[in-house]
Design a protein around this motif. Structure first.
Motif, PDB file in Angstrom:
ATOM      1  N   ALA A  12      -3.664  50.142  48.077  1.00  0.00           N
ATOM      2  CA  ALA A  12      -4.077  51.438  48.607  1.00  0.00           C
ATOM      3  C   ALA A  12      -3.058  51.843  49.678  1.00  0.00           C
ATOM      4  N   PRO A  13      -2.973  53.087  50.072  1.00  0.00           N
ATOM      5  CA  PRO A  13      -3.870  54.178  49.713  1.00  0.00           C
ATOM      6  C   PRO A  13      -3.588  54.748  48.332  1.00  0.00           C
ATOM      7  N   TRP A  14      -4.675  55.122  47.675  1.00  0.00           N
ATOM      8  CA  TRP A  14      -4.569  55.709  46.335  1.00  0.00           C
ATOM      9  C   TRP A  14      -4.312  57.202  46.425  1.00  0.00           C
ATOM     10  N   GLY A  15      -4.809  57.791  47.487  1.00  0.00           N
ATOM     11  CA  GLY A  15      -4.540  59.211  47.696  1.00  0.00           C
ATOM     12  C   GLY A  15      -5.544  60.180  47.088  1.00  0.00           C
ATOM     13  N   PHE A  16      -6.807  59.807  47.155  1.00  0.00           N
ATOM     14  CA  PHE A  16      -7.818  60.774  46.729  1.00  0.00           C
ATOM     15  C   PHE A  16      -9.065  60.621  47.590  1.00  0.00           C
ATOM     16  N   ARG A  17      -9.893  61.654  47.556  1.00  0.00           N
ATOM     17  CA  ARG A  17     -11.159  61.622  48.281  1.00  0.00           C
ATOM     18  C   ARG A  17     -12.312  61.758  47.326  1.00  0.00           C
TER      19      ARG A  17
HETATM   20  N1  LEU Z   1      -9.050  57.639  50.530  1.00  0.00           N
HETATM   21  C1  LEU Z   1      -8.941  56.353  49.877  1.00  0.00           C
HETATM   22  C2  LEU Z   1      -7.545  56.158  49.370  1.00  0.00           C
HETATM   23  O1  LEU Z   1      -6.876  57.115  49.063  1.00  0.00           O
HETATM   24  C3  LEU Z   1      -9.911  56.258  48.716  1.00  0.00           C
HETATM   25  C4  LEU Z   1     -11.341  56.308  49.152  1.00  0.00           C
HETATM   26  C5  LEU Z   1     -12.216  56.690  48.031  1.00  0.00           C
HETATM   27  C6  LEU Z   1     -11.777  54.994  49.755  1.00  0.00           C
HETATM   28  O2  LEU Z   1      -7.101  55.024  49.275  1.00  0.00           O
END
Ligand code: LEU
Length: 85
Positions: A12-17
């Motif tokens: 991570a970060p994966w980059g999504f919410r």
């Molecule tokens: N915002 C986090 C990420 O991008 C994901 C979240 C769903 C825990 O790694």
């Protein structure tokens, strides 16, 4: 409805919410994707529904449970998705 699988390489970060979850009485969906992130490069689509995280169904998962499940994925994140439209 059509579903598809996405596999993102960690870490991570994966980059999504996330949006929704059982405690919101809403399906778990992708609310935002960071430009240039792994999520975008992996073709995750905003608004689509997360059906399973690492093979575990999100049915009955609260927002926080889903978030923690995603956070616990370090090597790889496998998502089963469903089109929102
Ligand atoms: N915002 C986090 C990420 O991008 C994901 C979240 C769903 C825990 O790694």
């Amino acid at each position: 409805m059509s579903s598809y699988n996405i596999s993102l390489s960690g870490p991570a970060p994966w980059g999504f919410r996330l949006q929704g979850g059982k405690d919101f009485n809403m399906p778990l969906t992708i609310s935002r994707i960071t430009p240039g992130s792994k999520a975008q490069q992996g073709n995750l689509i905003q608004g689509d529904i997360i059906v399973a995280i690492d093979g575990v169904s999100t049915e009955g998962m609260t927002h926080l449970e889903a978030q923690n499940k995603i956070k616990s994925a370090s090597f790889n994140l496998a998502l089963t998705m469903q089109k929102s439209k």
